[in-house]
Design a protein around this motif. Structure first.
Motif, PDB file in Angstrom:
ATOM      1  N   GLY A  42       0.811  -1.208   0.000  1.00  0.00           N
ATOM      2  CA  GLY A  42       0.000   0.000   0.000  1.00  0.00           C
ATOM      3  C   GLY A  42       0.844   1.258   0.000  1.00  0.00           C
ATOM      4  N   ARG A  52      -3.142   3.126   4.286  1.00  0.00           N
ATOM      5  CA  ARG A  52      -3.485   2.368   3.080  1.00  0.00           C
ATOM      6  C   ARG A  52      -2.935   0.953   3.123  1.00  0.00           C
ATOM      7  N   TYR A  55      -3.471  -2.232  -2.851  1.00  0.00           N
ATOM      8  CA  TYR A  55      -2.381  -2.045  -3.811  1.00  0.00           C
ATOM      9  C   TYR A  55      -2.931  -2.191  -5.213  1.00  0.00           C
TER      10      TYR A  55
END
Length: 464
Positions: A42, A52, A55
């Motif tokens: 991420g 995050r 991906y």
């Protein structure tokens, strides 16, 4: 949002490609997304988003050769089945360097999983031909080690394979090894220099001693050479990972704390292990270099390094540890994190051509079998012409570079794939037929290598 077709000019020969730089037509295919990819992948998409874990990667089409110089890679039973779940990864050779039978497999297996493994690989959307070198000796995993001579032999073997491959395939050498004390090796340096001169990008890890690698730890110190990328390890908070070496010649950092890998003991889908240190950092940097080369196969090692470093994300200013009393101040520049460009423009029919391009070039963005025709190039009398057809309902002869849907288009030139400028030339407009208008952009033929692209730029969203 932008879309573009690119044309590669290498006088006196002219090659054409779409989205990638290679001899002959090439197309992008659908993009990939992993919703639960872990923090490390991420962070590759957005270096500033600490939360995050998804991906997004590009599925590129040009093959790249990976020369992984490490321990062996386990390829029996569950391990082989797991790696085969990535159809774009092919292991084309296993090379043993040094005396004795291979005993160590964990490190190399995890490294390959971080580069190209299904679920955990940063470059799993890129066709990779892997040549795996086992340079480690020892009777068990715990006491296995290697020497600079073994690594140098593997590097020279990779160079030889690279030069003998027809057609030539771009390649990246990954070396995640290092000395525990300051050392030098003329043989290793010479082999790395020879590999770079032959066109191979080399990635080395900075080492895990929490020291300034300028003291001479190898192979990290060779990161000072153009085309050799030295990767340090970053933490989940975008600071230096605790054990990572730092300072000159570290080029940049990549995630190195609890990076998700294959579960070595039980290699099954959804089950993961982790790996920390500058080894996974080197693997992630290698993946970024592989992706860049697949998109732009003509790049030299120095250009690959420039692209990787130039697109990295600035991390915290206090990335370097504070100096001890009486020691010199460490570099004040901001450390940067490796980035991988996420999926590009929307592609509704997953045919490899972005919707914005299909509309411009008069193909159907909802039909996989209807894709834009290739651009054509021709040269004569010191000029080069780029010819293509555009949608009649979008093109306005009275305002040629502004389209009916609000998008703009242009022809651009770049000498190095980094700096782009509007190309100087003249546009000829043909007679419309079957909803298409033929266009031809003619420009002076330059006596240098360069790149042309037709770029389509969507209008900004309307203000609410």
């Amino acid at each position: 949002m932008t879309g573009f077709f690119r044309a590669l000019l290498c006088a006196p020969f002219i090659f054409l490609c779409a989205h990638a730089h290679a001899e002959g037509p090439a197309r992008m295919v659908p993009n990939g997304d992993i919703q639960d990819a872990g923090w490390a992948l991420g962070r590759l998409n957005d270096g500033g988003d600490l939360a995050r874990t998804s991906y997004s990667y590009q599925e590129t089409t040009n093959p790249v050769r990976l020369y992984l110089i490490d321990t062996g890679v386990k390829q029996t039973n569950g391990w082989a089945t797991w790696f085969k779940r990535n159809p774009k990864l092919s292991i084309i050779a296993n090379v043993r360097v040094g005396a004795g039978k291979a005993k160590a497999f964990t490190h190399g297996t995890k490294m390959l999983s971080v580069i190209a493994g299904p679920e955990t690989g940063a470059a799993q959307g890129t066709p990779i031909q892997a040549v795996l070198y086992d340079v480690y000796e020892g009777t068990t995993e715990a006491n296995s080690d290697t020497d600079p001579g073994n690594i140098a032999s593997a590097v020279l073997n990779a160079r030889s394979r690279h030069l003998s491959t027809t057609p030539r395939i771009p390649g990246v050498i990954c070396i995640a090894s290092g000395t525990q004390t300051p050392e030098s090796s003329y043989t290793l340096k010479s082999s790395i220099d020879a590999a770079v001169a032959a066109g191979l990008t080399v990635v080395v890890s900075a080492g895990n001693l929490n020291k300034d690698v300028a003291e001479g730890y190898i192979p990290a110190v060779y990161g000072s050479s153009a085309g050799v990328i030295c990767a340090g390890a970053s933490s989940t908070t975008n600071t230096k990972y605790s054990t990572s070496n730092w300072g000159y010649p570290v080029d940049l950092y990549a995630p190195g704390e609890n990076v998700r890998t294959i579960d070595y003991d039980t290699p099954l889908s959804g089950g993961y292990d982790t790996m920390s240190g500058t080894s996974p950092s080197a693997a992630l940097t290698t993946a970024a270099a592989i992706i860049e080369l697949s998109k732009n196969p003509a790049l030299t090692p120095a250009e690959v390094e420039s692209r990787i470093v130039g697109t990295s994300y600035p991390a915290a200013a206090d990335f370097y540890p504070p100096p001890a009393t009486g020691q010199a101040q460490f570099p004040s520049e901001i450390a940067t994190l490796v980035q991988v460009e996420p999926s590009p423009e929307p592609d509704s029919d997953f045919d490899g051509s972005a919707d914005i391009l299909e509309v411009f070039f008069a193909s159907n963005p909802a039909d996989q079998n209807d894709r834009p025709a290739s651009l054509s190039l021709a040269q004569s009398a010191g000029e080069i012409a780029v010819s293509f057809e555009v949608a009649q309902d979008q093109f306005n002869p009275a305002d040629i570079y502004n389209l009916a849907n609000g998008s703009k288009w242009k022809v651009q030139f770049s000498p190095d794939l980094n700096l782009w400028q509007d190309a100087a030339g003249t546009l000829s407009i043909g007679t419309a037929a079957d909803g298409r208008i033929p266009l031809s952009f003619t420009a002076p033929l330059l006596n240098q290598k360069g790149f042309l692209r037709v770029q389509v730029i969507e209008p900004p969203p309307a203000a609410e």
